[in-house]
Motif scaffolding. Structure first.
Motif, PDB file in Angstrom:
ATOM      1  N   ALA A  61       0.857  -1.186   0.000  1.00  0.00           N
ATOM      2  CA  ALA A  61       0.000   0.000   0.000  1.00  0.00           C
ATOM      3  C   ALA A  61       0.892   1.234   0.000  1.00  0.00           C
ATOM      4  O   ALA A  61       2.114   1.133  -0.125  1.00  0.00           O
ATOM      5  CB  ALA A  61      -0.930  -0.011   1.212  1.00  0.00           C
ATOM      6  N   LYS A  62       0.278   2.408   0.177  1.00  0.00           N
ATOM      7  CA  LYS A  62       1.046   3.649   0.065  1.00  0.00           C
ATOM      8  C   LYS A  62       2.097   3.772   1.168  1.00  0.00           C
ATOM      9  O   LYS A  62       3.252   4.098   0.904  1.00  0.00           O
ATOM     10  CB  LYS A  62       0.106   4.864   0.107  1.00  0.00           C
ATOM     11  N   ASP A  63       1.716   3.499   2.407  1.00  0.00           N
ATOM     12  CA  ASP A  63       2.615   3.737   3.530  1.00  0.00           C
ATOM     13  C   ASP A  63       3.279   2.477   4.068  1.00  0.00           C
ATOM     14  O   ASP A  63       4.381   2.541   4.617  1.00  0.00           O
ATOM     15  CB  ASP A  63       1.860   4.432   4.675  1.00  0.00           C
ATOM     16  N   THR A  64       2.620   1.334   3.956  1.00  0.00           N
ATOM     17  CA  THR A  64       3.144   0.086   4.517  1.00  0.00           C
ATOM     18  C   THR A  64       2.937  -1.059   3.527  1.00  0.00           C
ATOM     19  O   THR A  64       2.229  -0.910   2.518  1.00  0.00           O
ATOM     20  CB  THR A  64       2.437  -0.276   5.830  1.00  0.00           C
ATOM     21  N   PHE A  65       3.550  -2.195   3.814  1.00  0.00           N
ATOM     22  CA  PHE A  65       3.278  -3.412   3.059  1.00  0.00           C
ATOM     23  C   PHE A  65       3.369  -4.610   3.996  1.00  0.00           C
ATOM     24  O   PHE A  65       4.090  -4.583   5.003  1.00  0.00           O
ATOM     25  CB  PHE A  65       4.225  -3.567   1.858  1.00  0.00           C
TER      26      PHE A  65
END
Length: 353
Positions: A20-24
């Motif tokens: 995702a944008k901020d984490t994975f």
């Protein structure tokens, strides 16, 4: 006497990554010599350089014995790109999969829920069960081509909407002249920006003669202009992730979906679940090719003989043009209206007289 490997010896490790944008979320798994799949606990990392480094250290700690290690990520949006380039720069085996390929695999499993953890495990399982192609990073020229192509599409869309607004306001009751002047100034600014983007594209193709030569193969198709050819190549990164024509049609959202309700079969339609930029760029060339391309005109006429509506025929021509671009790019050859793959194959295997 040859050594028999232990049934629990790992054959391959796979790290499935849902990003995702901020984490994975990463899921570590392995396939053993007995063909047994084993999955570990998922872990969450920041989508930053520090998170990428932590991912490598974490995955290295999960390995119990030497075996190849692969990372598998889905190509959704642009959030995966920084991680993909980091892994490639660190000589890690990586597969980047188109969303439709992951979706088709998910439909064959028993999963009924969808979470980040389950998506990461699904990608891990896909990598363990399948032999996936290794990701090849697009060249700097292709990355720049995509950025410029998308900027041009956005400016063109803004210009079209602004033209409609200006026309509507101009024909309203007593339009304000200052508002009209501001709308005209906005239109002129978009025109200037489009010219600047076109100049950057021309400079890029001048500096990359190989890219310009292969794009010329696509523009040799009647109805396909340079702008459309650039979008087709840019949005597929030079078709590097495409394995076959069916996958490409699905990626563009031009695959046909069969609908059924009870005993009634509803009209088929395209899925529209794909790259909308690619699909939008093909519409006007398809309409144009129906005037200037005899092969497409004949193809469309055969479809209209069976289908009273003309829209499915135009969509079929869009799909045919896209697959033709893919074929010419992969085979590195210009358009030949007389070329037919089946006849060419027969000619190649025919004995010499």
């Amino acid at each position: 006497m040859p050594t028999v490997p232990s049934p629990t010896a790992p054959l391959k490790y796979v790290v499935g990554i849902d990003i995702a944008k901020d984490t994975f979320v990463a899921c570590f798994g392995r396939i053993e010599a007995s063909q047994q799949l084993r999955f570990g606990q998922e872990a969450t990392f920041a989508n930053t350089l520090a998170g990428f480094t932590a991912l490598l250290a974490w995955s290295a700690r999960q390995q119990v014995a030497p075996a190849p290690r692969w990372f598998v990520v889905e190509a959704t949006g642009v959030y995966y790109e920084a991680l993909a380039y980091f892994l490639a720069d660190n000589a890690q085996a990586l597969s980047v999969l188109l969303p439709n390929k992951v979706k088709h695999f998910a439909q064959r499993t028993e999963l009924k829920r969808k979470t980040d953890q389950l998506d990461a495990r699904l990608l891990c399982r896909l990598g363990l069960e399948r032999a996936l192609p290794a990701w090849q990073p697009p060249t700097p020229a292709l990355r720049q081509l995509r950025a410029l192509a998308r900027e041009r599409q956005r400016l063109s869309d803004q210009g079209g909407r602004l033209k409609t607004r200006c026309h509507a306001y101009q024909h309203s009751y007593q339009p304000d002249t200052r508002t009209l002047e501001r709308l005209a100034a906005q239109q002129q600014r978009i025109v200037q920006q489009l010219k600047a983007v076109d100049q950057d594209l021309a400079a890029l193709l001048e500096a990359e003669p190989e890219l310009a030569r292969k794009l010329a193969h696509l523009t040799s198709i009647p109805g396909i202009g340079l702008t459309t050819a650039i979008v087709a190549v840019a949005e597929t990164n030079g078709f590097v992730l495409v394995e076959n024509e069916r996958q490409l049609a699905s990626y563009a959202g031009l695959d046909v979906v069969q609908r059924q309700r009870g005993l009634s079969a509803l009209a088929t339609r395209i899925s529209r679940r794909g790259n909308v930029r690619l699909r939008t760029a093909l519409y006007l060339p398809a309409v144009s090719s129906l005037r200037y391309n005899p092969q497409q005109k004949a193809f469309y006429a055969r479809l209209r003989a069976r289908q009273p509506s003309g829209k499915p025929g135009v969509i079929a021509v869009m799909r045919k043009l896209l697959l033709l671009c893919y074929s010419l790019w992969k085979n590195d050859r210009p358009y030949d209206p007389q070329y037919h793959p089946a006849r060419a194959a027969v000619k190649e295997v025919a004995p010499a007289t």
